[in-house]
Write an enzyme that holds these catalytic residues in place. Structure first.
Site, PDB file in Angstrom:
ATOM      1  N   ASN A 128      20.712  40.158  37.267  1.00  0.00           N
ATOM      2  CA  ASN A 128      22.126  40.546  37.203  1.00  0.00           C
ATOM      3  C   ASN A 128      22.914  39.756  36.164  1.00  0.00           C
ATOM      4  OD1 ASN A 128      22.512  38.080  38.444  1.00  0.00           O
ATOM      5  ND2 ASN A 128      23.257  38.900  40.363  1.00  0.00           N
ATOM      6  N   LEU A 130      21.915  39.890  32.967  1.00  0.00           N
ATOM      7  CA  LEU A 130      21.668  40.588  31.708  1.00  0.00           C
ATOM      8  C   LEU A 130      22.764  41.582  31.342  1.00  0.00           C
ATOM      9  CD1 LEU A 130      17.831  41.211  32.081  1.00  0.00           C
ATOM     10  CD2 LEU A 130      19.026  39.190  31.228  1.00  0.00           C
ATOM     11  N   ARG A 132      25.766  40.981  30.953  1.00  0.00           N
ATOM     12  CA  ARG A 132      26.764  40.342  30.099  1.00  0.00           C
ATOM     13  C   ARG A 132      26.203  39.161  29.298  1.00  0.00           C
ATOM     14  NH1 ARG A 132      26.574  38.928  35.041  1.00  0.00           N
ATOM     15  NH2 ARG A 132      26.835  36.798  35.774  1.00  0.00           N
ATOM     16  N   LYS A 145      17.715  29.017  31.771  1.00  0.00           N
ATOM     17  CA  LYS A 145      18.583  29.633  30.768  1.00  0.00           C
ATOM     18  C   LYS A 145      18.573  28.852  29.457  1.00  0.00           C
ATOM     19  CE  LYS A 145      21.913  32.017  33.753  1.00  0.00           C
ATOM     20  NZ  LYS A 145      23.324  32.124  34.170  1.00  0.00           N
ATOM     21  N   ASN A 190      34.258  27.591  36.680  1.00  0.00           N
ATOM     22  CA  ASN A 190      34.780  27.046  37.935  1.00  0.00           C
ATOM     23  C   ASN A 190      35.722  25.878  37.662  1.00  0.00           C
ATOM     24  OD1 ASN A 190      33.142  24.335  38.373  1.00  0.00           O
ATOM     25  ND2 ASN A 190      31.671  25.859  37.658  1.00  0.00           N
ATOM     26  N   CYS A 247      32.978  35.233  38.593  1.00  0.00           N
ATOM     27  CA  CYS A 247      32.449  36.565  38.292  1.00  0.00           C
ATOM     28  C   CYS A 247      31.548  37.068  39.409  1.00  0.00           C
ATOM     29  CB  CYS A 247      31.671  36.522  36.978  1.00  0.00           C
ATOM     30  SG  CYS A 247      32.705  36.178  35.544  1.00  0.00           S
ATOM     31  N   CYS A 305      50.663  12.952  31.671  1.00  0.00           N
ATOM     32  CA  CYS A 305      49.356  13.520  32.034  1.00  0.00           C
ATOM     33  C   CYS A 305      48.407  12.442  32.547  1.00  0.00           C
ATOM     34  CB  CYS A 305      48.740  14.227  30.833  1.00  0.00           C
ATOM     35  SG  CYS A 305      47.075  14.876  31.135  1.00  0.00           S
ATOM     36  N   CYS A 422      30.398  41.656  56.319  1.00  0.00           N
ATOM     37  CA  CYS A 422      30.958  41.667  54.961  1.00  0.00           C
ATOM     38  C   CYS A 422      29.802  41.413  53.996  1.00  0.00           C
ATOM     39  CB  CYS A 422      32.063  40.621  54.798  1.00  0.00           C
ATOM     40  SG  CYS A 422      31.502  38.912  54.957  1.00  0.00           S
TER      41      CYS A 422
END
EC number: 2.7.7.80
Length: 464
Positions: A128, A130, A132, A145, A190, A247, A305, A422
């Site tokens: 799943n 592939l 994108r 990867k 994330n 995603c 900051c 679900c």
């Protein structure tokens, strides 16, 4: 006898499929090695033919014969030219994440001639991905990867140095890894990773090209560049966990991260070559549905900051001890979240639910996924009441339970059970909590949801 034959045939099919996959993987690896050797051979021939005395001779502009030919379309650009290409060839760029954003960024950085490219990722290629993550192929499914991405980059340009970091990016190794590179591309998805990568860039003084893609939208900016703001300047406190979608949970149109990833490569080339205007202090927003791209101004660097402020600048020691998961209340892990909101008595396993079906137990199964999820796949005889509209649709439940009692011709005093499911078993728990408060105290959720059903009960049931 027939059953045994079917079993034997299925076993043989699985064995042959496994063998086929191994053969295809080996072929792909050999083809990549062959292509790499052919590129080296071609490069040697070009250099020997054009510079007989010294195949690696540099011309006055600092480029070799092969580099002039390979990057000629860059060199023909008056606004880019030899000087920018020479700087790019000396650059070192770290890409954190070899997924949807990292794939196009890596491919174009390699093709365009970034001198050294580091790839950080600890995940493996899945089917799943592939849709994108175009740097990977079916032959690499199940393999790291980083290996897949590195092979693809080397196949495009064997002269670029590719460094593989097959590990998760953590505070324990971040400083050591990032210190080897001049600028950084954040291709993660994330909140804790974004804060961690930002802080590490600030501590080490590295420009950060940050991109994001979700659904049909994307965004891009450059942080910590020439006095510009960092990520914490804009987001001193993390967004609520309900807003931190990935995603894997919300989906993404494959071409959206491709567009943003290409733009990340472009901005990295801008910074590395010194040509063009990086998006420091500005944010690019992509709306893929309408085809619109907007660039908006964002506030500048904050003197208060916590990361890059005048008096509260983060040190290496503070960075290494900072708990980013606690700070964002979000896990760094890419594994799906698993909530545990209900007592054991309010939950059943998918196996227990399957047994109740076999026994013919009268019940109603409520699927609380959104309607577009329900349309992908669902269990037979379930009814769809999305979690977001559960309380509004509550009047439908008594009718469904009563009809189930009538259909099963139950004796007086008996009733139908109520189960909730679900995708992964999280929203079903939230739904059961609501149902208990609304008077349906015997409602139970199915642990692990439809993914558990596919794993433990029906391997042919689709997962997504």
């Amino acid at each position: 006898m027939a059953s045994n034959n079917v079993s034997e045939i299925m076993t043989e099919i699985e064995t042959l499929k496994s063998t086929k996959s191994q053969i295809e993987t080996r072929i792909s690896l050999l083809e990549s090695q062959l292509h790499h050797l052919q590129n080296i051979s071609t490069s040697d021939k070009l250099n020997n033919n054009n510079c007989n005395d010294n195949p690696q001779v540099n011309f006055e502009n600092g480029l070799t014969t092969d580099q002039i030919y390979r990057y000629s379309r860059h060199l023909l650009l008056p606004s880019f030219g030899v000087q920018a290409q020479a700087k790019l060839l000396k650059s070192s760029i770290l890409v954190i994440g070899a997924g949807g954003l990292g794939s196009p960024a890596l491919l174009y950085l390699a093709a365009c001639g970034a001198g050294k490219i580091g790839i950080v990722d600890h995940d493996v290629v899945e089917m799943n991905n592939l849709q994108r993550q175009i740097i990977h192929s079916e032959a690499y499914i199940g393999r790291p990867k980083v290996e897949s991405a590195a092979a693809a980059c080397r196949a495009i340009n064997s002269t670029v140095e590719i460094v593989e970091h097959k590990e998760a990016f953590r505070t324990s190794n971040a400083l050591e890894i990032m210190s080897q590179y001049g600028l950084v591309i954040d291709a993660t998805d994330n909140a804790p990773s974004r804060y961690m990568i930002n802080d590490c860039c600030v501590v080490l003084g590295k420009p950060l090209i940050s991109g994001a893609a979700l659904g049909l939208e994307g965004q891009l900016t450059v942080y910590n560049y020439n006095g510009g703001p960092c990520y914490r300047c804009l987001f001193p406190t993390p967004p609520p966990t309900t807003a931190c979608q990935r995603c894997a949970d919300s989906g993404v149109l494959g071409v959206v991260p491709f567009v943003i990833g290409c733009l990340q490569a472009l901005k990295a080339i801008n910074v590395a070559s010194g040509i063009g205007e990086p998006l420091s202090g500005r944010l690019l927003l992509l709306d893929a549905l309408s085809g619109r791209i907007r660039i908006v101004k964002i506030r500048g660097r904050s003197s208060q900051c916590q990361s890059c402020g005048d008096t509260a600048a983060m040190t290496k020691q503070q960075f290494q001890s900072f708990d980013y998961e606690k700070f964002t209340e979000t896990s760094l892990s890419t594994s799906p979240q698993k909530l545990n909101l209900l007592p054991t008595r309010a939950r059943i396993s998918s196996k227990e639910y399957s047994e109740k079906i076999e026994k013919g137990e009268p019940h109603v199964l409520v699927d609380v996924r959104p309607a577009h999820h329900y349309n992908i796949v669902s269990l037979p005889n379930s009814i769809n009441i999305p979690l977001s509209s559960l309380e509004k649709s509550l009047p439908d439940l008594p009718t469904a339970l009563r009809e189930e009692v009538e259909n099963k011709s139950l004796v007086n005093g008996s009733g139908a059970s109520l189960y909730v499911i679900c995708r992964r078993g999280n929203d079903s728990q939230r739904a059961v909590e609501q149902l208990h408060k609304l008077g349906y105290t015997t409602a139970k959720d199915i642990i692990g949801g439809l993914e558990s059903w596919a794993t433990d009960i029906d391997p042919t049931f689709p997962t997504y």
